[in-house]
Design an enzyme around this catalytic site. Structure first.
Site, PDB file in Angstrom:
ATOM      1  N   ASP A   1       0.822  -1.215   0.000  1.00 11.94           N
ATOM      2  CA  ASP A   1       0.000   0.000   0.000  1.00 11.94           C
ATOM      3  C   ASP A   1       0.861   1.273   0.000  1.00 11.94           C
ATOM      4  O   ASP A   1       2.097   1.202  -0.023  1.00 11.94           O
ATOM      5  CB  ASP A   1      -0.947  -0.049   1.214  1.00 11.94           C
TER       6      ASP A   1
ATOM      7  N   ASP B   1     -10.282   3.058  -3.491  1.00 16.26           N
ATOM      8  CA  ASP B   1     -11.022   1.882  -3.015  1.00 16.26           C
ATOM      9  C   ASP B   1     -12.413   1.786  -3.644  1.00 16.26           C
ATOM     10  O   ASP B   1     -13.158   2.765  -3.695  1.00 16.26           O
ATOM     11  CB  ASP B   1     -11.159   1.929  -1.490  1.00 16.26           C
TER      12      ASP B   1
END
Ligand code: NAG
Ligand code: NAG
Ligand code: NAG
Ligand code: NAG
Ligand code: NAG
Ligand code: NAG
Ligand code: NAG
Ligand code: NAG
Ligand code: NAG
Ligand code: NAG
Length: 437
Positions: free
Chosen positions: A146, A211
């Site tokens: 990430d 997301d």
């Protein structure tokens, strides 16, 4: 000697993509984050693993579980090592990974190219090599990486690419040192800096968007984005459109909020656009529809095609002019090749049912002047043969997924009273006279 020959062979097959022996095909599995965020432990994840086995998802190819954030303590040990959270893993992480391995499921880790993970656990910036060793000890073979809490530029003296390259280099060095398979690297920098251009040098997939949310507008905007980036996916490197939100999203919405048709469109687009198929919903009480959709073998086999790594691409946007981005109304007509036939996806992006139409020859992959047999990958039926074109009526936000196979030359166009050429302008008789339909 043998190993250097293998290296040469591996590089010969692919000029740019990271062909390091893993990640040729797309990852399939389950990820904890969207269903549980940080609220999970060994018992809860084992319930998911058991559900994956029970519902036939492991047999269908979903053979990994990604522990997405929050599986360590918030502080490293005095010697800088990641520490497994004893409350979540009372028997140790190795015990957990061994247990799921026995169920045919591999274990995937998560970390971050900054100081902390997005949920505030230790990130791997500056600890790349050490963390890799720890994950290997714990039994992980895949890393989702990430992009939160990144150090200042004067610290990294690098860009996003450089911070991800640190981990890619650490993986290559670790594999060389231990003579083991490299860890599979999945980049999750959310499409900030065009990872579809460089991601394949470092990893096997790269997120192209922020997301996903379990509702239609989110899906539509991701599909719109993919309509401009499909070209980047091929063996060893794929656009990642984020998790599958088919089923119980686990966050106050027990049945999710996609309609059945939207959920089918979601799975169709993700499978055929060659996105990793990573389930992001709670499977413990999955409905029959959820399993039917996630388990669609006709679509999975194209996602996992051993001979064709490319994604489908739009041949006509439909409602909007070609090549015009519209996040609520993405491209509607798509096609591509596969080992099983020519694939078509037709998407009704409207909020009402709609009649859809395309000429076969609008797709590059079709041979003009041929009939095609039509197989419907949702009803799993042979639907006769198509001459020239296909018409369909699709429900709101519905999709068709069709597989066409050459059924030989069509009968003489004169006897059918059909145009000699399928809409092309510069078509001529042998004597040099232009023909117009
Ligand atoms: C983690 O380390 C910091 C700094 O050393 C310390 O202040 C903090 O109390 C520690 N937190 C926990 C949960 O141990
Ligand atoms: C980087 O910049 C910040 C902000 O100016 C400063 O506080 C810090 O000391 C600098 N760090 C380095 C390594 O130069
Ligand atoms: C789904 O969620 C979106 C965003 O919160 C909302 O606008 C929409 O009304 C919901 N749809 C259904 C069918 O619940
Ligand atoms: C849902 O799944 C959990 C875990 O498998 C199980 O304990 C529970 O009984 C199920 N609930 C329903 C309503 O089926
Ligand atoms: C997207 O397409 C819809 C349907 O044609 C249209 O109403 C809308 O204005 C378009 N949005 C943009 C930003 O162009
Ligand atoms: C489609 O893929 C198949 C299987 O690899 C191949 O045999 C065929 O030539 C391809 N067709 C086109 C039009 O590329
Ligand atoms: C194909 O036939 C099946 C069975 O009759 C039907 O349910 C399905 O809608 C048809 N598909 C198309 C694309 O017409
Ligand atoms: C579609 O193809 C049929 C022959 O199968 C032809 O009769 C018809 O005119 C075509 N429709 C359009 C709109 O081109
Ligand atoms: C389909 O083909 C017909 C006959 O060649 C042509 O008139 C029509 O414009 C084509 N439609 C599309 C959308 O290409
Ligand atoms: C060429 O052939 C076509 C079809 O037979 C005919 O209609 C046309 O008149 C011919 N043109 C000339 C210049 O002979």
């Amino acid at each position: 000697m043998l190993s250097s020959l293998l290296t040469v062979a591996a590089y010969a097959g692919s000029a740019i993509a990271l062909n390091n022996g893993v990640g040729k095909l797309l990852k399939m599995g389950f990820d904890t984050f969207n269903a549980f965020v940080c609220d999970y432990d060994e018992v809860k994840v084992l319930v998911q693993a058991e559900a994956m086995v029970k519902y036939g998802l492991v047999a269908a190819g979903y053979n990994s579980i990604i522990l997405d954030d929050c599986f360590t303590l918030k502080n490293r040990s005095v010697d800088g090592k990641l520490v497994e959270d004893p409350a979540k893993w009372p028997n140790g992480l190795k015990h957990f990974t061994t247990a799921i391995n026995k169920m045919g499921i591999s274990a995937s880790a998560y970390s971050d190219a900054g100081y902390n993970t997005c949920a505030g656990y230790p990130g791997s910036y500056g600890y790349e090599a050490q963390d890799l060793e720890t994950w290997t000890e714990w039994g992980f073979d895949y890393l989702k990486y990430d992009n939160c809490f990144i150090p200042f530029d004067n610290v990294t003296q690098e860009n996003i690419y450089g911070r991800y390259e640190r981990m890619a280099n650490a993986i290559a060095a670790h594999a060389r040192k231990t003579h083991s398979q490299p860890m599979w690297l999945s980049l999750c920098e959310w499409g900030w800096q065009q990872p579809w251009i460089w991601g394949k040098r470092l990893g096997h997939s790269w997120r192209i968007n922020g997301d996903i949310k379990p509702w239609w507008s989110s899906l539509a905007s991701i599909i719109d984005q993919a309509s401009f980036q499909y070209w980047s996916s091929d063996f060893y490197g794929h656009n990642d459109m984020d998790m599958l939100e088919v089923g119980n999203t686990g966050q106050g919405n027990p049945i999710g909020n996609l309609t059945y048709e939207e959920a089918k469109s979601h799975f169709t687009a993700w499978a055929l656009l060659k996105s990793p198929l990573i389930i992001g919903t709670d499977l413990s009480n999955a409905t029959k529809e959820t399993i039917e959709i996630l388990g669609n073998q006709d679509l999975i086999k194209i996602n996992q095609d051993p001979n064709i790594g490319e994604a489908i691409s739009p041949f006509r946007w439909g409602i909007n002019p070609d090549y015009v981005s519209n996040s609520t109304h993405p491209a509607q007509y798509w096609s591509g090749n596969s080992s099983y036939g020519i694939v078509f996806m037709v998407l009704n992006t409207e909020d009402k049912s709609a009649d859809m139409f395309f000429n076969l020859t609008e797709s590059w992959a079709i041979r003009a002047g041929h009939l095609y047999s039509v197989y419907d990958m949702w009803s799993h039926t042979n639907n006769g043969s198509a001459l020239r074109n296909i018409s369909l009526t699709l429900p709101p936000h519905g999709a068709a997924a069709l597989l066409l196979n050459d059924a030989g030359p069509e009968p003489n166009a004169d006897t059918l009273n059909l145009p000699y050429c399928a809409g092309y302008w510069q078509c001529s008789f042998p004597n040099g006279t232009y023909y117009s339909n």
